[in-house]
Structure formats: C-alpha cells, structure tokens
Design a protein around this motif. Structure first.
Motif, PDB file in Angstrom:
ATOM      1  N   PRO A 142     -17.691  19.218 -15.641  1.00 43.74           N
ATOM      2  CA  PRO A 142     -18.063  18.868 -14.253  1.00 43.74           C
ATOM      3  C   PRO A 142     -17.067  19.304 -13.193  1.00 43.74           C
ATOM      4  O   PRO A 142     -17.313  19.133 -12.007  1.00 43.74           O
ATOM      5  CB  PRO A 142     -18.139  17.346 -14.311  1.00 43.74           C
ATOM      6  N   GLY A 143     -15.892  19.828 -13.567  1.00 38.37           N
ATOM      7  CA  GLY A 143     -14.907  20.283 -12.593  1.00 38.37           C
ATOM      8  C   GLY A 143     -13.847  19.239 -12.303  1.00 38.37           C
ATOM      9  O   GLY A 143     -14.116  18.037 -12.314  1.00 38.37           O
ATOM     10  N   LEU A 144     -12.627  19.704 -12.045  1.00 34.36           N
ATOM     11  CA  LEU A 144     -11.518  18.800 -11.757  1.00 34.36           C
ATOM     12  C   LEU A 144     -11.800  17.949 -10.522  1.00 34.36           C
ATOM     13  O   LEU A 144     -11.385  16.789 -10.454  1.00 34.36           O
ATOM     14  CB  LEU A 144     -10.233  19.619 -11.560  1.00 34.36           C
ATOM     15  N   LYS A 145     -12.523  18.506  -9.572  1.00 32.03           N
ATOM     16  CA  LYS A 145     -12.842  17.755  -8.353  1.00 32.03           C
ATOM     17  C   LYS A 145     -13.631  16.491  -8.675  1.00 32.03           C
ATOM     18  O   LYS A 145     -13.463  15.455  -8.016  1.00 32.03           O
ATOM     19  CB  LYS A 145     -13.626  18.644  -7.386  1.00 32.03           C
ATOM     20  N   ASN A 146     -14.474  16.553  -9.697  1.00 37.34           N
ATOM     21  CA  ASN A 146     -15.274  15.385 -10.067  1.00 37.34           C
ATOM     22  C   ASN A 146     -14.538  14.453 -11.022  1.00 37.34           C
ATOM     23  O   ASN A 146     -14.689  13.229 -10.937  1.00 37.34           O
ATOM     24  CB  ASN A 146     -16.598  15.837 -10.694  1.00 37.34           C
ATOM     25  N   THR A 147     -13.748  15.000 -11.943  1.00 38.18           N
ATOM     26  CA  THR A 147     -13.017  14.132 -12.872  1.00 38.18           C
ATOM     27  C   THR A 147     -11.941  13.335 -12.130  1.00 38.18           C
ATOM     28  O   THR A 147     -11.734  12.157 -12.411  1.00 38.18           O
ATOM     29  CB  THR A 147     -12.383  14.943 -14.009  1.00 38.18           C
ATOM     30  N   LEU A 148     -11.280  13.975 -11.166  1.00 36.62           N
ATOM     31  CA  LEU A 148     -10.295  13.261 -10.349  1.00 36.62           C
ATOM     32  C   LEU A 148     -10.970  12.163  -9.518  1.00 36.62           C
ATOM     33  O   LEU A 148     -10.443  11.052  -9.384  1.00 36.62           O
ATOM     34  CB  LEU A 148      -9.569  14.232  -9.417  1.00 36.62           C
ATOM     35  N   LEU A 149     -12.132  12.483  -8.963  1.00 44.74           N
ATOM     36  CA  LEU A 149     -12.862  11.496  -8.173  1.00 44.74           C
ATOM     37  C   LEU A 149     -13.270  10.308  -9.042  1.00 44.74           C
ATOM     38  O   LEU A 149     -13.122   9.151  -8.632  1.00 44.74           O
ATOM     39  CB  LEU A 149     -14.106  12.135  -7.542  1.00 44.74           C
ATOM     40  N   GLY A 150     -13.741  10.589 -10.248  1.00 39.27           N
ATOM     41  CA  GLY A 150     -14.126   9.516 -11.158  1.00 39.27           C
ATOM     42  C   GLY A 150     -12.947   8.635 -11.518  1.00 39.27           C
ATOM     43  O   GLY A 150     -13.054   7.394 -11.542  1.00 39.27           O
ATOM     44  N   VAL A 208       0.831  -1.209   0.000  1.00 34.45           N
ATOM     45  CA  VAL A 208       0.000   0.000   0.000  1.00 34.45           C
ATOM     46  C   VAL A 208       0.867   1.262   0.000  1.00 34.45           C
ATOM     47  O   VAL A 208       0.699   2.159  -0.831  1.00 34.45           O
ATOM     48  CB  VAL A 208      -0.952   0.003   1.212  1.00 34.45           C
ATOM     49  N   LEU A 209       1.828   1.328   0.934  1.00 30.89           N
ATOM     50  CA  LEU A 209       2.676   2.509   1.039  1.00 30.89           C
ATOM     51  C   LEU A 209       3.648   2.614  -0.137  1.00 30.89           C
ATOM     52  O   LEU A 209       4.128   3.708  -0.452  1.00 30.89           O
ATOM     53  CB  LEU A 209       3.444   2.480   2.364  1.00 30.89           C
ATOM     54  N   TYR A 210       3.925   1.509  -0.781  1.00 27.80           N
ATOM     55  CA  TYR A 210       4.774   1.524  -1.977  1.00 27.80           C
ATOM     56  C   TYR A 210       4.016   2.080  -3.178  1.00 27.80           C
ATOM     57  O   TYR A 210       4.565   2.834  -3.990  1.00 27.80           O
ATOM     58  CB  TYR A 210       5.262   0.115  -2.288  1.00 27.80           C
ATOM     59  N   MET A 211       2.743   1.730  -3.298  1.00 28.74           N
ATOM     60  CA  MET A 211       1.969   2.077  -4.486  1.00 28.74           C
ATOM     61  C   MET A 211       1.364   3.476  -4.434  1.00 28.74           C
ATOM     62  O   MET A 211       1.214   4.138  -5.478  1.00 28.74           O
ATOM     63  CB  MET A 211       0.856   1.046  -4.680  1.00 28.74           C
ATOM     64  N   ILE A 212       1.015   3.966  -3.250  1.00 29.03           N
ATOM     65  CA  ILE A 212       0.306   5.246  -3.145  1.00 29.03           C
ATOM     66  C   ILE A 212       1.061   6.407  -3.805  1.00 29.03           C
ATOM     67  O   ILE A 212       0.469   7.158  -4.597  1.00 29.03           O
ATOM     68  CB  ILE A 212      -0.009   5.567  -1.665  1.00 29.03           C
ATOM     69  N   PRO A 213       2.359   6.603  -3.523  1.00 29.21           N
ATOM     70  CA  PRO A 213       3.038   7.762  -4.121  1.00 29.21           C
ATOM     71  C   PRO A 213       3.107   7.726  -5.647  1.00 29.21           C
ATOM     72  O   PRO A 213       3.255   8.769  -6.280  1.00 29.21           O
ATOM     73  CB  PRO A 213       4.447   7.690  -3.513  1.00 29.21           C
ATOM     74  N   VAL A 214       3.012   6.534  -6.231  1.00 31.79           N
ATOM     75  CA  VAL A 214       3.087   6.417  -7.689  1.00 31.79           C
ATOM     76  C   VAL A 214       1.947   7.173  -8.350  1.00 31.79           C
ATOM     77  O   VAL A 214       2.062   7.640  -9.483  1.00 31.79           O
ATOM     78  CB  VAL A 214       3.055   4.932  -8.112  1.00 31.79           C
ATOM     79  N   ALA A 215       0.828   7.316  -7.633  1.00 36.42           N
ATOM     80  CA  ALA A 215      -0.353   7.966  -8.207  1.00 36.42           C
ATOM     81  C   ALA A 215      -0.172   9.470  -8.394  1.00 36.42           C
ATOM     82  O   ALA A 215      -0.981  10.100  -9.084  1.00 36.42           O
ATOM     83  CB  ALA A 215      -1.565   7.705  -7.313  1.00 36.42           C
ATOM     84  N   ILE A 216       0.874  10.047  -7.804  1.00 40.26           N
ATOM     85  CA  ILE A 216       1.054  11.500  -7.893  1.00 40.26           C
ATOM     86  C   ILE A 216       1.224  11.953  -9.338  1.00 40.26           C
ATOM     87  O   ILE A 216       0.556  12.884  -9.807  1.00 40.26           O
ATOM     88  CB  ILE A 216       2.267  11.942  -7.043  1.00 40.26           C
ATOM     89  N   ALA A 217       2.131  11.290 -10.082  1.00 41.19           N
ATOM     90  CA  ALA A 217       2.390  11.703 -11.464  1.00 41.19           C
ATOM     91  C   ALA A 217       1.157  11.560 -12.350  1.00 41.19           C
ATOM     92  O   ALA A 217       0.793  12.505 -13.063  1.00 41.19           O
ATOM     93  CB  ALA A 217       3.573  10.908 -12.032  1.00 41.19           C
ATOM     94  N   PRO A 218       0.463  10.409 -12.354  1.00 40.32           N
ATOM     95  CA  PRO A 218      -0.743  10.314 -13.179  1.00 40.32           C
ATOM     96  C   PRO A 218      -1.830  11.313 -12.783  1.00 40.32           C
ATOM     97  O   PRO A 218      -2.597  11.761 -13.637  1.00 40.32           O
ATOM     98  CB  PRO A 218      -1.215   8.871 -12.938  1.00 40.32           C
ATOM     99  N   ALA A 219      -1.903  11.656 -11.498  1.00 38.37           N
ATOM    100  CA  ALA A 219      -2.909  12.621 -11.055  1.00 38.37           C
ATOM    101  C   ALA A 219      -2.651  13.990 -11.679  1.00 38.37           C
ATOM    102  O   ALA A 219      -3.591  14.679 -12.112  1.00 38.37           O
ATOM    103  CB  ALA A 219      -2.907  12.729  -9.529  1.00 38.37           C
ATOM    104  N   ILE A 220      -1.378  14.388 -11.745  1.00 36.17           N
ATOM    105  CA  ILE A 220      -1.043  15.665 -12.385  1.00 36.17           C
ATOM    106  C   ILE A 220      -1.277  15.576 -13.890  1.00 36.17           C
ATOM    107  O   ILE A 220      -1.788  16.518 -14.519  1.00 36.17           O
ATOM    108  CB  ILE A 220       0.423  16.048 -12.086  1.00 36.17           C
ATOM    109  N   GLU A 221      -0.918  14.435 -14.484  1.00 35.07           N
ATOM    110  CA  GLU A 221      -1.157  14.251 -15.919  1.00 35.07           C
ATOM    111  C   GLU A 221      -2.649  14.307 -16.240  1.00 35.07           C
ATOM    112  O   GLU A 221      -3.041  14.719 -17.331  1.00 35.07           O
ATOM    113  CB  GLU A 221      -0.586  12.913 -16.381  1.00 35.07           C
ATOM    114  N   ILE A 234      -4.784  16.320 -15.143  1.00 35.99           N
ATOM    115  CA  ILE A 234      -5.150  17.712 -15.402  1.00 35.99           C
ATOM    116  C   ILE A 234      -4.846  18.065 -16.856  1.00 35.99           C
ATOM    117  O   ILE A 234      -5.654  18.684 -17.558  1.00 35.99           O
ATOM    118  CB  ILE A 234      -4.408  18.667 -14.457  1.00 35.99           C
ATOM    119  N   GLY A 235      -3.655  17.639 -17.322  1.00 34.04           N
ATOM    120  CA  GLY A 235      -3.298  17.894 -18.714  1.00 34.04           C
ATOM    121  C   GLY A 235      -4.259  17.225 -19.673  1.00 34.04           C
ATOM    122  O   GLY A 235      -4.619  17.800 -20.713  1.00 34.04           O
TER     123      GLY A 235
END
Length: 424
Positions: free
Chosen positions: A259-267, A226-239, A241-242
C-alpha cells in the motif's frame, strides 16, 4: 456441509489459531511497556488490537504485521507522567501519532527519500542510543533493589539474574517458536523462582474479577507534555521503514509500493493517536511477529486480524491484568538490563550499517552532543515550558543536521532499498 465450505471453515479456525500464536509471540513485549510505565496492561491489549485493526483498515489489509507497545516511549512516558500526570501524557502520545500522520503526508507529497534527508542515520542512531542508555540506571535499580518486607536485595539480584540468563539462553541457543519469545521465557522462569521463594503476592489477581472493563483514561492537552513527546516519534518513524522492508523481504512483496509507505505510516500514526485517546502506550510494528511470520509462513493478513480480535477480548479478562501485577519487580529488572542495552545497540548498529564516518567533524559533533545531552539529562526551561531527555536530543540532532554545512564527500545516507521500492 459441502467440501468447499468445510475447507473454508477449517481455514478460518486455522487462521484464528495462528492469530492466537502471533499474540503469544508479542505478549511479553506488549505487556512490558505498561508494566514499566505504570499504564494499565488491559488497556495496552485493547489499544494493540484496535491499533492493528486501524492499520489494516488504512492499508486495506495488505500487510501481515501486528502493532503494539513501543519501547522507544518507555523513558518519555515515565518522565512525562511524573512531571505532568497521566492524562497530559496521553495527550502527548496523541500528538506523537499526529506527527506520524504529518510524515505520511510529507512522504505522499515528496516521496520516502525526504525522511532520510531530514532524519539520516547520524540523527536517528544517537537518539536511539540515548533512549537505551538513559534507562540503564532504571534497569539496574529494578534488578538490585529489594522490596522492604517482601524481597531482600540478595533475592532481588538472584531473581534478576535468573530471568536475564534465561532470556539470554533462549535468544541465542533456542530454536523454533521459543527463539521468538525470549522475554516471555525469562519472565516465566523468574516468576516460577519467585513463587518457590514465596515472594509473589497473588492478592492483585485474586482481587480482580474475571470480566472487567479496562481502566481507560481521558487525555488532556498540556503543551509541555505535547512538545516533549512529539520529537520522540522521530526514531520509531524511521524504524517503521525498516520494519516494512523486513516484512517485504519475508513475504516477497513490495509493501513500500503497495500500500505504500505513505499509507503504512498513516496507519501507524492513527493507531498511536487512538492509543493515546484511550490511555494506552504508543503503537509500533513488532519485529517479533515479523519473525514469527517468517517461521510459520503465515503471510495472510487475516491472521493478524484474528490476533487483534483476540487481544481486544483478552483486555476484558480482569484476571490477566491482575496476574501481570503479581510479577515481582526484580524479575522485570533482569529483562530490562538486556532490553535497554539492546535498544542502545540498535542505535549503534544504525550508524555502523550506514557507514557513518565519525572522523568527519560534522558527524562527530552531532553524535557527541546528542549523547552528552541524553546521558547527562540536559534540560532547557523557557518559562513554564521545559525540554529535556529524548525530545531535546531529537530536536538537537535534527537542527544540527540541518544547520551544519554538509561538504562534498560527507555521508549523505539514503536507503537504496527504499529508492528501489518507491520513487523519491
């Protein structure tokens, strides 16, 4: 049938055909992650379809995007499976999806600008570079290593070269729909060459029934994974937005407002968590499909609903998964040499586009340490818990960005487009 009803029926069939075409565009990239990481390709189809439908539900079917396997997780998934097993890796992927959801809450409370303050290009750029460069030896090994009794080293290099050159040619010189499927074209040419050499084993396809249940996996929770995989999501999360800015530009609509970034990220996050629950790779929005939307002018999100439904249906066709298992490893190796290099270039491009000044000691320190940690495979162990690879790099970059003094005049990049789209 009344004329209006006839037009509606024709429209529905047209949407279904366009949805099938969108899935065809995404096909090569979609199956690449499970083929490289050992996950079940049929499950990847299923979770891509379900993930897209979840995204559409959360965003009220307003954005014409398709979600499928994320390349950023190839190396972490491979290492995690080797270290803690497949069920624990799925638990880690679920946790990565939860991080997406947490970021969506943060955006909901503080605006999208908070993501750029926490994860500026000087953080995201080198992390993405590490994802690509760290996989370089894997790509070269796949392309140059023969398979005893099946493929010689010379044959392996020839197959890898053919698939690589085809992909390069299609990506740089082809037009129309072909330009959107260079990976698929490269695999096709390499596969045909492998058949002509007589090195394709069709037994996996012959053994599979026409209709079969995908090999779903029940996740387990291991704190190391879990702790190994969580930080990996940072880069795709920023991507992400692009990707939202890109599809907004294509369709002429402001999806970061509605619908807003708050909803697209949640989806996106819920789609990734659902994938982990079933044994599939994490989901992300596909730029290939965005390119297809631009080419075909298929702006109606219902087209992606059809693509998702077709993907779910394909998941239950056992022969598809069996066929994918017959693709020789060197053919995939040729594709990987381009793909992994391209990932590294995306990270470099992130730094260049943001005009990150590497003559500034603070920026130089962050980029340098992240690259050395990543390429050198730096790892830290605390009792039974270990942290290494992309996850260590991501955490190191974020901490350095927060702790190192930020003097006046240094780069504080913030997306002007996001600032226009959504109040920070």
């Amino acid at each position: 049938m009344e004329p209006d009803n006839l037009m509606d029926e024709m429209s529905t069939w047209r949407q279904a055909l366009m949805g099938g075409q969108m899935l065809f565009v995404a096909f090569g990239a979609l199956v690449l992650v499970p083929l490289l990481t050992g996950l079940d390709a049929s499950v990847a189809f299923f979770t891509a379809g379900v993930g897209t439908l979840i995204f559409q539900l959360v965003t009220k079917r307003q954005v014409p995007v398709f979600l499928a396997s994320s390349f950023a997780f190839i190396a972490p998934i491979t290492l995690s499976i080797q270290s803690w097993g497949l069920p624990a890796t799925m638990g880690g992927i679920m946790a990565a999806g939860v991080l997406y959801a947490a970021l969506s809450v943060l955006v909901r409370l503080r605006g999208s600008g908070i993501l750029y303050r926490l994860f500026p290009p000087v953080v995201v750029g080198p992390v993405i570079m590490v994802i690509g460069l760290g996989l370089a030896p894997v790509a070269v090994g796949m392309a140059t290593s023969g398979i005893e009794g099946v493929v010689s080293a010379d044959q392996a290099l020839l197959l890898a070269t053919l698939s690589l050159l085809t992909t390069l040619f299609v990506a740089t010189m082809a037009g129309g729909i072909l330009k959107l499927i260079p990976i698929l074209c490269g695999i096709a040419v390499g596969y045909i060459a492998a058949m002509m050499m007589g090195v394709v084993d069709f037994q996996p396809m012959l053994d599979r029934p026409w209709l079969a249940m995908p090999n779903f996996v029940t996740p387990e929770f291991n704190w190391n994974a879990v702790l190994y995989m969580i930080p990996v999501a940072i880069a795709p999360a920023i991507e992400h937005i692009g990707d939202m800015l890109a599809i907004s530009s294509v369709t002429g609509k402001k999806y970061l407002e509605k619908p807003g970034l708050k909803n697209t990220l949640l989806g996106d996050g819920l789609a990734t968590t659902a994938a982990g629950m079933l044994g599939g790779p994490p989901n992300t929005t596909y730029s290939e499909v965005t390119g297809a939307v631009m080419l075909t002018k298929a702006y109606n999100p219902k087209v992606m609903t059809w693509a998702a439904v077709i993907a779910i249906a394909v998941a239950f066709i056992g022969k598809v998964g069996g066929f994918l298992a017959t693709i020789p490893v060197p053919v995939m190796g040729g594709i990987m040499m381009l793909l992994f290099g391209s990932i590294a270039v995306v990270g470099l491009s992130t730094l260049i586009k943001a005009k990150v000044d590497l003559s500034i000691p603070r920026n130089l320190v962050i980029v340098s340490i992240v690259l050395v940690f990543g390429i050198g495979n730096m790892g830290l162990t605390f009792g039974e818990f270990s942290l290494k690879g992309v996850s260590l790099c991501a955490l190191t970059a974020v901490l350095l960005n927060l702790l190192l003094p930020h003097q006046s005049g240094e780069d504080r990049y913030q997306s002007t487009e996001v600032g226009k789209e959504e109040t920070v």
